[in-house]
Design a protein around this motif. Structure first.
Motif, PDB file in Angstrom:
ATOM      1  N   ILE A   1       3.062   5.799  -7.596  1.00  0.00           N
ATOM      2  CA  ILE A   1       2.114   6.212  -6.563  1.00  0.00           C
ATOM      3  C   ILE A   1       1.272   5.029  -6.092  1.00  0.00           C
ATOM      4  N   ALA A   2       0.772   4.229  -7.029  1.00  0.00           N
ATOM      5  CA  ALA A   2      -0.020   3.054  -6.658  1.00  0.00           C
ATOM      6  C   ALA A   2       0.814   2.086  -5.815  1.00  0.00           C
ATOM      7  N   SER A   3       2.071   1.919  -6.153  1.00  0.00           N
ATOM      8  CA  SER A   3       2.947   1.031  -5.384  1.00  0.00           C
ATOM      9  C   SER A   3       3.149   1.553  -3.966  1.00  0.00           C
ATOM     10  N   LEU A   4       3.296   2.862  -3.820  1.00  0.00           N
ATOM     11  CA  LEU A   4       3.434   3.454  -2.483  1.00  0.00           C
ATOM     12  C   LEU A   4       2.153   3.276  -1.669  1.00  0.00           C
ATOM     13  N   ILE A   5       1.010   3.412  -2.316  1.00  0.00           N
ATOM     14  CA  ILE A   5      -0.264   3.187  -1.632  1.00  0.00           C
ATOM     15  C   ILE A   5      -0.352   1.724  -1.188  1.00  0.00           C
ATOM     16  N   PHE A   6       0.055   0.810  -2.064  1.00  0.00           N
ATOM     17  CA  PHE A   6       0.043  -0.609  -1.714  1.00  0.00           C
ATOM     18  C   PHE A   6       0.944  -0.868  -0.506  1.00  0.00           C
ATOM     19  N   LEU A   7       2.119  -0.249  -0.481  1.00  0.00           N
ATOM     20  CA  LEU A   7       3.014  -0.395   0.670  1.00  0.00           C
ATOM     21  C   LEU A   7       2.380   0.145   1.943  1.00  0.00           C
ATOM     22  N   TYR A   8       1.637   1.233   1.828  1.00  0.00           N
ATOM     23  CA  TYR A   8       0.900   1.759   2.979  1.00  0.00           C
ATOM     24  C   TYR A   8      -0.094   0.712   3.490  1.00  0.00           C
ATOM     25  N   ILE A   9      -0.833   0.089   2.579  1.00  0.00           N
ATOM     26  CA  ILE A   9      -1.826  -0.915   2.961  1.00  0.00           C
ATOM     27  C   ILE A   9      -1.150  -2.083   3.683  1.00  0.00           C
ATOM     28  N   ILE A  10      -0.024  -2.523   3.172  1.00  0.00           N
ATOM     29  CA  ILE A  10       0.724  -3.611   3.810  1.00  0.00           C
ATOM     30  C   ILE A  10       1.157  -3.200   5.219  1.00  0.00           C
ATOM     31  N   GLY A  11       1.666  -1.983   5.350  1.00  0.00           N
ATOM     32  CA  GLY A  11       2.086  -1.489   6.665  1.00  0.00           C
ATOM     33  C   GLY A  11       0.933  -1.402   7.640  1.00  0.00           C
ATOM     34  N   ALA A  12      -0.226  -0.959   7.160  1.00  0.00           N
ATOM     35  CA  ALA A  12      -1.407  -0.883   8.029  1.00  0.00           C
ATOM     36  C   ALA A  12      -1.817  -2.276   8.493  1.00  0.00           C
ATOM     37  N   ALA A  13      -1.705  -3.255   7.604  1.00  0.00           N
ATOM     38  CA  ALA A  13      -2.062  -4.631   7.970  1.00  0.00           C
ATOM     39  C   ALA A  13      -1.069  -5.217   8.970  1.00  0.00           C
ATOM     40  N   ILE A  14       0.200  -5.038   8.709  1.00  0.00           N
ATOM     41  CA  ILE A  14       1.224  -5.612   9.594  1.00  0.00           C
ATOM     42  C   ILE A  14       1.169  -4.983  10.982  1.00  0.00           C
ATOM     43  N   ASN A  15       1.057  -3.661  11.027  1.00  0.00           N
ATOM     44  CA  ASN A  15       1.095  -2.946  12.304  1.00  0.00           C
ATOM     45  C   ASN A  15      -0.291  -2.750  12.923  1.00  0.00           C
ATOM     46  N   LYS A  16      -1.330  -3.172  12.214  1.00  0.00           N
ATOM     47  CA  LYS A  16      -2.714  -3.016  12.678  1.00  0.00           C
ATOM     48  C   LYS A  16      -2.972  -1.585  13.161  1.00  0.00           C
ATOM     49  N   SER A  17      -2.527  -0.653  12.303  1.00  0.00           N
ATOM     50  CA  SER A  17      -2.659   0.760  12.623  1.00  0.00           C
ATOM     51  C   SER A  17      -2.845   1.564  11.337  1.00  0.00           C
ATOM     52  N   ALA A  18      -3.707   2.573  11.395  1.00  0.00           N
ATOM     53  CA  ALA A  18      -3.893   3.463  10.259  1.00  0.00           C
ATOM     54  C   ALA A  18      -2.621   4.281   9.994  1.00  0.00           C
ATOM     55  N   LEU A  19      -1.714   4.315  10.952  1.00  0.00           N
ATOM     56  CA  LEU A  19      -0.447   5.027  10.752  1.00  0.00           C
ATOM     57  C   LEU A  19       0.538   4.218   9.922  1.00  0.00           C
ATOM     58  N   SER A  20       0.176   2.974   9.622  1.00  0.00           N
ATOM     59  CA  SER A  20       0.960   2.111   8.747  1.00  0.00           C
ATOM     60  C   SER A  20       2.388   1.975   9.257  1.00  0.00           C
ATOM     61  N   TRP A  21       3.359   2.336   8.454  1.00  0.00           N
ATOM     62  CA  TRP A  21       4.764   2.201   8.801  1.00  0.00           C
ATOM     63  C   TRP A  21       5.229   3.313   9.744  1.00  0.00           C
ATOM     64  N   PHE A  22       4.384   4.293  10.023  1.00  0.00           N
ATOM     65  CA  PHE A  22       4.783   5.444  10.832  1.00  0.00           C
ATOM     66  C   PHE A  22       4.482   5.249  12.315  1.00  0.00           C
ATOM     67  N   VAL A  23       4.232   4.023  12.718  1.00  0.00           N
ATOM     68  CA  VAL A  23       3.910   3.725  14.132  1.00  0.00           C
ATOM     69  C   VAL A  23       5.170   3.836  14.953  1.00  0.00           C
TER      70      VAL A  23
ATOM     71  N   ILE B   1     -12.361 -10.333  12.954  1.00  0.00           N
ATOM     72  CA  ILE B   1     -11.655  -9.573  13.995  1.00  0.00           C
ATOM     73  C   ILE B   1     -12.507  -8.466  14.605  1.00  0.00           C
ATOM     74  N   GLY B   2     -13.658  -8.185  14.020  1.00  0.00           N
ATOM     75  CA  GLY B   2     -14.577  -7.233  14.627  1.00  0.00           C
ATOM     76  C   GLY B   2     -14.556  -5.862  13.989  1.00  0.00           C
ATOM     77  N   PRO B   3     -15.617  -5.101  14.267  1.00  0.00           N
ATOM     78  CA  PRO B   3     -15.818  -3.827  13.581  1.00  0.00           C
ATOM     79  C   PRO B   3     -15.000  -2.650  14.111  1.00  0.00           C
ATOM     80  N   ASN B   4     -14.487  -2.725  15.302  1.00  0.00           N
ATOM     81  CA  ASN B   4     -13.799  -1.575  15.902  1.00  0.00           C
ATOM     82  C   ASN B   4     -12.297  -1.610  15.627  1.00  0.00           C
ATOM     83  N   GLN B   5     -11.947  -1.640  14.352  1.00  0.00           N
ATOM     84  CA  GLN B   5     -10.553  -1.683  13.949  1.00  0.00           C
ATOM     85  C   GLN B   5     -10.304  -0.562  12.940  1.00  0.00           C
ATOM     86  N   PRO B   6      -9.844   0.600  13.385  1.00  0.00           N
ATOM     87  CA  PRO B   6      -9.668   1.730  12.467  1.00  0.00           C
ATOM     88  C   PRO B   6      -8.735   1.440  11.289  1.00  0.00           C
ATOM     89  N   PHE B   7      -7.771   0.541  11.461  1.00  0.00           N
ATOM     90  CA  PHE B   7      -6.847   0.254  10.367  1.00  0.00           C
ATOM     91  C   PHE B   7      -7.565  -0.386   9.182  1.00  0.00           C
TER      92      PHE B   7
END
Length: 126
Positions: free
Chosen positions: A104-126, A64-70
């Motif tokens: 805490i680890a589970s919450l971090i994992f959920l953040y990672i999933i949100g970042a992947a789904i939304n393709k944003s470093a804001l994760s679920w907060f988009v 997908i290329g290098p310019n993906q902040p997420f």
């Protein structure tokens, strides 16, 4: 190369599901002091799954290329997840420490999933 994107993505997602499932099971066993953590399969399988997960992630990132902040956000979160996860399973001194680290680890994992789904470093907060 684009013909391989979806199969690699699905393998990556499957390994992510297996990874968090194994993590939660092992964390539970660690909190409860179970001897199940000493079984060979339990020691080896998560490393195999996580290795496939990482390899697929690197391939997808290259596709997908290098310019993906997420992606950078996911990598930083992954490092935090691994660190906290070691407390949950190995380095935590008390069951309470292990439980807190698991949450805490589970919450971090959920953040990672949100970042992947939304393709944003804001994760679920988009």
């Amino acid at each position: 190369m684009a013909d391989y994107y979806l199969p690699i993505k699905h393998l990556h997602m499957t390994c992510a599901y297996l990874s968090i499932t194994f993590f939660l099971i092992r964390a539970f066993w660690s909190i409860t002091g179970s001897r199940m953590l000493q079984i060979g399969f339990v020691k080896v399988a998560p490393h195999v799954i996580d290795s496939i997960l990482l390899i697929c992630g690197f391939i997808l990132a290259a596709m997908i290329g290098p310019n993906q902040p997420f992606i950078l956000a996911k990598i930083v979160a992954l490092i935090a997840y691994i660190g906290v996860g070691t407390i949950a399973i190995k380095r935590g001194k008390t069951p309470v420490q292990k439980l807190m680290a698991t949450v805490i680890a589970s919450l971090i994992f959920l953040y990672i999933i949100g970042a992947a789904i939304n393709k944003s470093a804001l994760s679920w907060f988009v």
